[in-house]
Design a protein around this motif. Sequence first.
Motif, PDB file in Angstrom:
ATOM      1  N   ASN B  68       0.849  -1.198   0.000  1.00  0.00           N
ATOM      2  CA  ASN B  68       0.000   0.000   0.000  1.00  0.00           C
ATOM      3  C   ASN B  68       0.886   1.250   0.000  1.00  0.00           C
ATOM      4  O   ASN B  68       1.266   1.770   1.048  1.00  0.00           O
ATOM      5  N   ALA B  70       0.203   4.304  -0.828  1.00  0.00           N
ATOM      6  CA  ALA B  70      -0.435   5.497  -0.256  1.00  0.00           C
ATOM      7  C   ALA B  70      -0.206   5.548   1.251  1.00  0.00           C
ATOM      8  O   ALA B  70       0.103   6.601   1.816  1.00  0.00           O
ATOM      9  N   ALA B  71      -0.340   4.389   1.916  1.00  0.00           N
ATOM     10  CA  ALA B  71      -0.146   4.349   3.370  1.00  0.00           C
ATOM     11  C   ALA B  71       1.312   4.616   3.731  1.00  0.00           C
ATOM     12  O   ALA B  71       1.609   5.311   4.699  1.00  0.00           O
ATOM     13  N   LEU B  73       3.518   6.424   1.972  1.00  0.00           N
ATOM     14  CA  LEU B  73       3.878   7.829   1.737  1.00  0.00           C
ATOM     15  C   LEU B  73       3.193   8.765   2.718  1.00  0.00           C
ATOM     16  O   LEU B  73       3.713   9.830   3.037  1.00  0.00           O
ATOM     17  N   ALA B  74       2.007   8.363   3.222  1.00  0.00           N
ATOM     18  CA  ALA B  74       1.258   9.226   4.149  1.00  0.00           C
ATOM     19  C   ALA B  74       2.006   9.434   5.454  1.00  0.00           C
ATOM     20  O   ALA B  74       1.746  10.381   6.185  1.00  0.00           O
ATOM     21  N   GLU B  75       2.968   8.545   5.753  1.00  0.00           N
ATOM     22  CA  GLU B  75       3.731   8.717   6.991  1.00  0.00           C
ATOM     23  C   GLU B  75       4.965   9.591   6.783  1.00  0.00           C
ATOM     24  O   GLU B  75       5.677   9.904   7.728  1.00  0.00           O
ATOM     25  N   MET B  76       5.231   9.974   5.544  1.00  0.00           N
ATOM     26  CA  MET B  76       6.437  10.760   5.264  1.00  0.00           C
ATOM     27  C   MET B  76       6.135  12.253   5.263  1.00  0.00           C
ATOM     28  O   MET B  76       4.996  12.676   5.095  1.00  0.00           O
TER      29      MET B  76
END
Lengths: 271, 105
Positions: B68, B70-71, B73-76
């Motif tokens: 995933n 998206a998941a 990159l969402a933490e970066m």
Amino acid sequence: MGRVDVNGVSTHFQRLAARPSGGEPVPTVVFVHGLGYDSLASFYLTLAAPFAEHGIDVLTYDLRGHGRSARPATGYRVSDFVADLRGLLAELAEDRPVHVIGNSFGGTIAFSFAATHPERVSSVVAIEGEPATQPWADKMERTFGNVLDEARDPANIEWLERTYGKHHARLATAALRIIESTSIVADVPSGPLLGEQELRALHCPVMTVVGSDGFQRDDPYALQAVLPSCRTEVINDQDHSVLVERHHLLRYLLLNWVTEQEHLRWLGEVA
Amino acid sequence: MTTSEAIPAETALDDIRAMLLELLDEYGLEDGTEITRDTAFHEDLGLESIDLVALGSRLAERYGEHVNLAAFLAEMELDDVIGLRIGSLVDFVVHSTGRFRNRES
């Protein structure tokens, strides 16, 4: 990834299903991005996955002329974007009310969508976005003028590249491309605009999230005076780029917002 | 203790390279570009964040929904996404496939 024809425009969308999937119906959030060099990537890379992980169905799409959707030469009034959102929901058989979360111009679309399709909207969140009023239209015309002046001068693009890197220079060039190849500059500010009466009739719950140095810095709380139900969060030391620069904070604010609105609906406290 | 059956890093790099060349080809940008772990997604390849979305779809098709992007990159932070290198994507694929297979075994 998906692609569907909406009002004659091939439209790129992404859906992220709530996890775990199946079982009880879950809320749906539609993320609407902003103008120019923006695309669904702004939401896809920040809030989309955390929302799905939180048990919310996520839909986001590229506006006409943007990202991987088609770019017709004309048809860029706010009402065209509203019709596209309505058409996309119909094409995807999304027939329950949705939470519409818009960034910048995406927020403008969200307000106009709620004004014209109140039965389709559970709540509106506008991140650095305003309703399509006359002062907004004046501001948009000035902004388009500035973007055109800056992006047409190669020296400015070179300065952007030297100062912020190739990435920013390319974004400015992309914004110029859509401005020069479509009627977007003339169309967007023409609305149709919402008057005070229409804003006062907008009864759905609204949250606005603005940067202290963003586009609404002169009066961040202005909408609270005119909308029947509006909460405003001001993010300190932040310009217009709230979504990409402060998405961890937004995740917290917006997940709480959607959860709270769903609870209130369940309790029968909001329509 | 379970044995990791993660996709080997070399295979992941080959797969990602093929996907990126396809994307570049769509823009007419494919000109024999060399893609290594050190290649920067935006700066070196001239790709945009919307292309990361397309890459995410291709990775999920190839390896399954548990990869995933998206998941990940969402933490970066924004600067890390802008400076993203292919090596980080390879490590992400290796890590997510290994974790998934361990959970399944």
